[in-house]
Design a protein around this motif. Structure first.
Motif, PDB file in Angstrom:
ATOM      1  N   LEU A   1      30.505  60.425   3.589  1.00 34.95           N
ATOM      2  CA  LEU A   1      30.967  61.622   4.276  1.00 34.95           C
ATOM      3  C   LEU A   1      31.522  61.297   5.662  1.00 34.95           C
ATOM      4  O   LEU A   1      32.346  62.044   6.195  1.00 34.95           O
ATOM      5  N   LYS A   2      31.068  60.186   6.216  1.00 32.74           N
ATOM      6  CA  LYS A   2      31.557  59.760   7.535  1.00 32.74           C
ATOM      7  C   LYS A   2      31.905  58.273   7.481  1.00 32.74           C
ATOM      8  O   LYS A   2      31.216  57.429   8.049  1.00 32.74           O
ATOM      9  N   PRO A   3      32.977  57.942   6.773  1.00 28.36           N
ATOM     10  CA  PRO A   3      33.354  56.529   6.665  1.00 28.36           C
ATOM     11  C   PRO A   3      33.861  56.001   7.999  1.00 28.36           C
ATOM     12  O   PRO A   3      34.413  56.751   8.814  1.00 28.36           O
ATOM     13  N   PRO A   4      33.668  54.725   8.260  1.00 28.73           N
ATOM     14  CA  PRO A   4      34.196  54.153   9.501  1.00 28.73           C
ATOM     15  C   PRO A   4      35.716  54.201   9.525  1.00 28.73           C
ATOM     16  O   PRO A   4      36.370  54.070   8.494  1.00 28.73           O
ATOM     17  N   THR A   5      36.270  54.425  10.701  1.00 27.02           N
ATOM     18  CA  THR A   5      37.720  54.519  10.867  1.00 27.02           C
ATOM     19  C   THR A   5      38.245  53.232  11.486  1.00 27.02           C
ATOM     20  O   THR A   5      37.799  52.833  12.569  1.00 27.02           O
ATOM     21  N   VAL A   6      39.163  52.585  10.789  1.00 30.01           N
ATOM     22  CA  VAL A   6      39.757  51.339  11.260  1.00 30.01           C
ATOM     23  C   VAL A   6      41.168  51.624  11.736  1.00 30.01           C
ATOM     24  O   VAL A   6      41.950  52.283  11.041  1.00 30.01           O
ATOM     25  N   SER A   7      41.514  51.147  12.902  1.00 33.75           N
ATOM     26  CA  SER A   7      42.863  51.318  13.431  1.00 33.75           C
ATOM     27  C   SER A   7      43.454  49.945  13.742  1.00 33.75           C
ATOM     28  O   SER A   7      42.745  49.035  14.166  1.00 33.75           O
ATOM     29  N   GLY A   8      44.752  49.812  13.502  1.00 37.35           N
ATOM     30  CA  GLY A   8      45.414  48.537  13.755  1.00 37.35           C
ATOM     31  C   GLY A   8      45.305  47.584  12.592  1.00 37.35           C
ATOM     32  O   GLY A   8      44.797  47.914  11.512  1.00 37.35           O
ATOM     33  N   LYS A   9      45.789  46.379  12.786  1.00 36.04           N
ATOM     34  CA  LYS A   9      45.769  45.350  11.752  1.00 36.04           C
ATOM     35  C   LYS A   9      44.355  44.797  11.574  1.00 36.04           C
ATOM     36  O   LYS A   9      43.608  44.673  12.544  1.00 36.04           O
ATOM     37  N   ALA A  10      44.044  44.468  10.334  1.00 38.04           N
ATOM     38  CA  ALA A  10      42.726  43.879  10.030  1.00 38.04           C
ATOM     39  C   ALA A  10      42.825  42.369  10.132  1.00 38.04           C
ATOM     40  O   ALA A  10      42.651  41.643   9.149  1.00 38.04           O
ATOM     41  N   GLY A  11      43.104  41.868  11.330  1.00 37.52           N
ATOM     42  CA  GLY A  11      43.210  40.437  11.557  1.00 37.52           C
ATOM     43  C   GLY A  11      41.882  39.846  11.984  1.00 37.52           C
ATOM     44  O   GLY A  11      40.816  40.281  11.536  1.00 37.52           O
ATOM     45  N   LYS A  12      41.936  38.854  12.877  1.00 34.06           N
ATOM     46  CA  LYS A  12      40.698  38.229  13.339  1.00 34.06           C
ATOM     47  C   LYS A  12      39.820  39.246  14.050  1.00 34.06           C
ATOM     48  O   LYS A  12      38.593  39.238  13.909  1.00 34.06           O
ATOM     49  N   TYR A  13      40.448  40.136  14.802  1.00 36.01           N
ATOM     50  CA  TYR A  13      39.721  41.213  15.479  1.00 36.01           C
ATOM     51  C   TYR A  13      40.160  42.542  14.881  1.00 36.01           C
ATOM     52  O   TYR A  13      41.287  42.682  14.390  1.00 36.01           O
ATOM     53  N   ILE A  14      39.266  43.495  14.930  1.00 35.51           N
ATOM     54  CA  ILE A  14      39.519  44.784  14.289  1.00 35.51           C
ATOM     55  C   ILE A  14      38.876  45.891  15.115  1.00 35.51           C
ATOM     56  O   ILE A  14      37.826  45.685  15.743  1.00 35.51           O
ATOM     57  N   ASN A  15      39.509  47.050  15.137  1.00 33.08           N
ATOM     58  CA  ASN A  15      38.977  48.192  15.877  1.00 33.08           C
ATOM     59  C   ASN A  15      38.334  49.156  14.901  1.00 33.08           C
ATOM     60  O   ASN A  15      39.013  49.740  14.041  1.00 33.08           O
ATOM     61  N   VAL A  16      37.008  49.314  14.999  1.00 36.10           N
ATOM     62  CA  VAL A  16      36.254  50.186  14.097  1.00 36.10           C
ATOM     63  C   VAL A  16      35.597  51.284  14.924  1.00 36.10           C
ATOM     64  O   VAL A  16      34.753  51.003  15.787  1.00 36.10           O
ATOM     65  N   ASP A  17      36.002  52.526  14.676  1.00 35.11           N
ATOM     66  CA  ASP A  17      35.453  53.680  15.406  1.00 35.11           C
ATOM     67  C   ASP A  17      35.508  53.464  16.917  1.00 35.11           C
ATOM     68  O   ASP A  17      34.578  53.826  17.648  1.00 35.11           O
ATOM     69  N   GLY A  18      36.587  52.855  17.370  1.00 36.53           N
ATOM     70  CA  GLY A  18      36.762  52.634  18.801  1.00 36.53           C
ATOM     71  C   GLY A  18      36.098  51.393  19.344  1.00 36.53           C
ATOM     72  O   GLY A  18      36.235  51.085  20.537  1.00 36.53           O
ATOM     73  N   HIS A  19      35.400  50.633  18.494  1.00 36.17           N
ATOM     74  CA  HIS A  19      34.725  49.408  18.931  1.00 36.17           C
ATOM     75  C   HIS A  19      35.598  48.193  18.601  1.00 36.17           C
ATOM     76  O   HIS A  19      36.030  48.021  17.457  1.00 36.17           O
ATOM     77  N   HIS A  20      35.838  47.352  19.585  1.00 37.55           N
ATOM     78  CA  HIS A  20      36.604  46.118  19.386  1.00 37.55           C
ATOM     79  C   HIS A  20      35.663  45.066  18.804  1.00 37.55           C
ATOM     80  O   HIS A  20      34.702  44.648  19.452  1.00 37.55           O
ATOM     81  N   CYS A  21      35.933  44.649  17.548  1.00 36.33           N
ATOM     82  CA  CYS A  21      34.973  43.802  16.825  1.00 36.33           C
ATOM     83  C   CYS A  21      35.625  42.528  16.307  1.00 36.33           C
ATOM     84  O   CYS A  21      36.819  42.494  15.970  1.00 36.33           O
ATOM     85  N   LEU A  22      34.805  41.492  16.212  1.00 37.07           N
ATOM     86  CA  LEU A  22      35.176  40.297  15.471  1.00 37.07           C
ATOM     87  C   LEU A  22      35.096  40.645  13.987  1.00 37.07           C
ATOM     88  O   LEU A  22      34.081  41.166  13.514  1.00 37.07           O
ATOM     89  N   ASN A  23      36.151  40.363  13.251  1.00 34.42           N
ATOM     90  CA  ASN A  23      36.243  40.803  11.858  1.00 34.42           C
ATOM     91  C   ASN A  23      35.553  39.819  10.917  1.00 34.42           C
ATOM     92  O   ASN A  23      36.072  38.744  10.620  1.00 34.42           O
ATOM     93  N   MET A  24      34.368  40.216  10.443  1.00 32.52           N
ATOM     94  CA  MET A  24      33.644  39.438   9.432  1.00 32.52           C
ATOM     95  C   MET A  24      33.501  40.263   8.151  1.00 32.52           C
ATOM     96  O   MET A  24      32.585  40.049   7.364  1.00 32.52           O
ATOM     97  N   ALA A  25      34.437  41.216   7.951  1.00 36.47           N
ATOM     98  CA  ALA A  25      34.313  42.159   6.840  1.00 36.47           C
ATOM     99  C   ALA A  25      35.433  42.040   5.820  1.00 36.47           C
ATOM    100  O   ALA A  25      35.212  42.243   4.630  1.00 36.47           O
ATOM    101  N   THR A  26      36.655  41.738   6.249  1.00 33.94           N
ATOM    102  CA  THR A  26      37.778  41.687   5.312  1.00 33.94           C
ATOM    103  C   THR A  26      38.073  40.247   4.899  1.00 33.94           C
ATOM    104  O   THR A  26      37.655  39.301   5.554  1.00 33.94           O
ATOM    105  N   HIS A  27      38.837  40.115   3.809  1.00 37.26           N
ATOM    106  CA  HIS A  27      39.026  38.807   3.167  1.00 37.26           C
ATOM    107  C   HIS A  27      40.287  38.105   3.675  1.00 37.26           C
ATOM    108  O   HIS A  27      41.180  37.746   2.898  1.00 37.26           O
ATOM    109  N   ASN A  28      40.324  37.877   4.956  1.00 34.13           N
ATOM    110  CA  ASN A  28      41.463  37.214   5.597  1.00 34.13           C
ATOM    111  C   ASN A  28      41.097  35.756   5.866  1.00 34.13           C
ATOM    112  O   ASN A  28      41.036  35.299   7.007  1.00 34.13           O
ATOM    113  N   TYR A  29      40.846  35.002   4.780  1.00 34.87           N
ATOM    114  CA  TYR A  29      40.239  33.680   4.893  1.00 34.87           C
ATOM    115  C   TYR A  29      41.061  32.707   5.735  1.00 34.87           C
ATOM    116  O   TYR A  29      40.498  31.917   6.495  1.00 34.87           O
TER     117      TYR A  29
END
Length: 469
Positions: free
Chosen positions: A77-105
């Protein structure tokens, strides 16, 4: 005279037929005539409702809800919102994060060369490809991509699909049909499961990566073949595994599988959606990783949506095997072909991989460092091969209730995102045959630094201290 002769023949025939048989035929004829001309009811005799009664029925009717009762705290009902490219870093719900979730090996998402090649292709061909490959949908870049994949994988021929999921799901029923038998690892991904359903073959699941259990099933099949050798001659036997399993992160024991294939005369298909461009000195997958000759594998399939930073999938094998899919692979025949810009993006990714094969060694080093860091976590048990870019974290002391366990994992994921590390809970559909325990899936890419890996482990420890204690 002719009429009299016909009646005489009928009379003689009736005399030779038993009387009860004639009586039965006459009864059946009368019953059929009654069914044809009899009305089950007279519409005029039906009771007509008044307007007031109709309105009352409408007011009393309550339609069933399209969706059942959903808890207010349901994660979807409240999925996380991702903005921008899902590269090495990713923006999730306004948080700047190191991306360890998507398959960008290989870290190709956002690569300038890949993006520029796609833009140039749009300027030349437009966006779409107008139809399926066999109906005006083939563009020269599709043929170029198939040639490049054939060359890269050192196989005879390749066929490109427009969607990664449909690649293996279409390839399996293109060969395996009703009456065939398929031996398959119980932990295979959902796309393979759908392919198995579509094949209508007899499916024999063996325990995950358990060669003893697989051989037990093969021996049972051999005994059945001895009892019915005629049927055995027309029964085809397939073995289907993943190079690296999405649901566990384990690498398949290909040398043992090849020996069993030879011994019991099987056709082996490997889905290398994760192992392609991650394993081996040149990224050619699990066959290169184990130094197994390509001829030992009948068909290799892979998605291009993980390592190559594009969309679609492909199958490679002998010309005899691959050509069959161009007429029998439903996902190939009836789906609009891959947009040319995505085919060009895949070609550019292959060019980068061939220019710098050291990236694969670097990726395996990153995978091993992440594996070592996550293995030291006190509250989690880790599953996955050290060389695999996909790893699963399970609670070491899980609660008895699955829902409670998932809520705890959700809180840990939320904590990680708030502290700059994007991870996800592995999602499964309830219709899947084998639904694993809930886990946090961690993916690795070759752009990670030692400090970033150490920080990921530190954030997980803090999350467990905050949520579990």
């Amino acid at each position: 005279m002719a009429t009299q002769w016909i009646f005489f023949e009928i009379f003689e025939a009736l005399n030779e037929v038993p009387f009860y048989h004639v009586l039965l035929e006459v009864g059946l004829l009368l019953w059929i005539l009654w069914l044809i001309f009899h009305k089950s009811y007279n519409p005029k005799e039906l009771e007509q409702l008044t307007e007031k009664e109709k309105e009352q029925l409408i007011d009393d009717w309550t339609p069933e809800p399209l969706v059942g009762n959903v808890p207010q705290n349901h994660p979807y009902l409240k999925p996380p919102t991702v903005s921008g490219k899902a590269g090495k870093y990713i923006n999730v719900d306004g948080h700047h994060c190191l991306n360890m979730a998507t398959h960008n090996y290989l870290g190709f998402v956002g690569n300038k060369d890949i993006e520029e090649s796609a833009i140039k292709t749009i300027q030349k061909y437009g966006v779409g490809s107008c139809g399926p490959r066999g109906f005006y949908g083939t563009v020269d870049v599709h043929l170029d991509l198939e040639d490049r994949l054939t060359e890269f994988m050192k196989m005879e021929e390749a066929v490109v699909y427009s969607y990664g999921f449909s690649t293996i799901a279409s390839a399996i029923p293109a060969y395996a049909k009703r009456g065939d038998v398929i031996f398959v690892d119980e932990n295979v991904n959902f796309a393979i499961q759908k392919g198995l359903d579509a094949s209508r073959s007899r499916i024999r699941f063996f325990k995950h990566n358990d060669m003893v259990d697989l051989e037990r099933l093969l021996i049972e099949q051999a005994e059945l073949d001895k009892k019915n050798p005629k049927k055995a001659q027309v029964t085809r036997r397939f073995l289907i595994v993943e190079g690296i399993y999405m649901n566990s992160g384990d690498i398949c024991p290909l040398p043992e599988l090849v020996e069993l294939r030879k011994k019991y005369k099987l056709r082996i298909f490997i889905d290398e959606s994760i192992s392609f461009a991650t394993l081996g000195d040149h990224g050619r997958g699990v066959t290169e990783y184990y130094n197994i000759p390509k001829e030992e594998v009948d068909m290799i399939t892979s998605s291009m949506e993980w390592s190559l930073a594009t969309i679609g999938g492909f199958c490679v094998g002998s010309s005899f095997v691959v050509e069959h899919q161009r007429l029998s692979g439903l996902g190939y025949c009836f789906s609009a072909s891959l947009p040319p810009l995505l085919a060009t993006a895949a070609i550019t990714s292959l060019n980068i991989m061939e220019r710098d094969p050291s990236m694969f060694k670097k990726l395996q080093t990153r995978c091993q460092l992440v594996h070592k860091a996550l293995s030291a976590l006190s509250s989690f048990s880790l599953q996955g091969d050290p060389d695999s870019p996909v790893k699963h974290l399970y609670l070491r002391d899980p609660p008895n209730c699955r829902e409670t366990e998932r809520n705890l994992l959700s809180k840990i994921v939320d904590f990680c995102i708030e502290h700059g590390v994007a991870v996800v809970i592995a999602a499964y559909l309830q219709m899947e045959r084998f639904v694993s325990r809930d886990s946090i899936r961690v993916t690795v890419n070759n752009t990670l630094t030692d400090d970033e890996i150490s920080n990921v482990a530190l954030v997980f420890e803090k999350a467990c201290s905050e949520v579990l204690h």
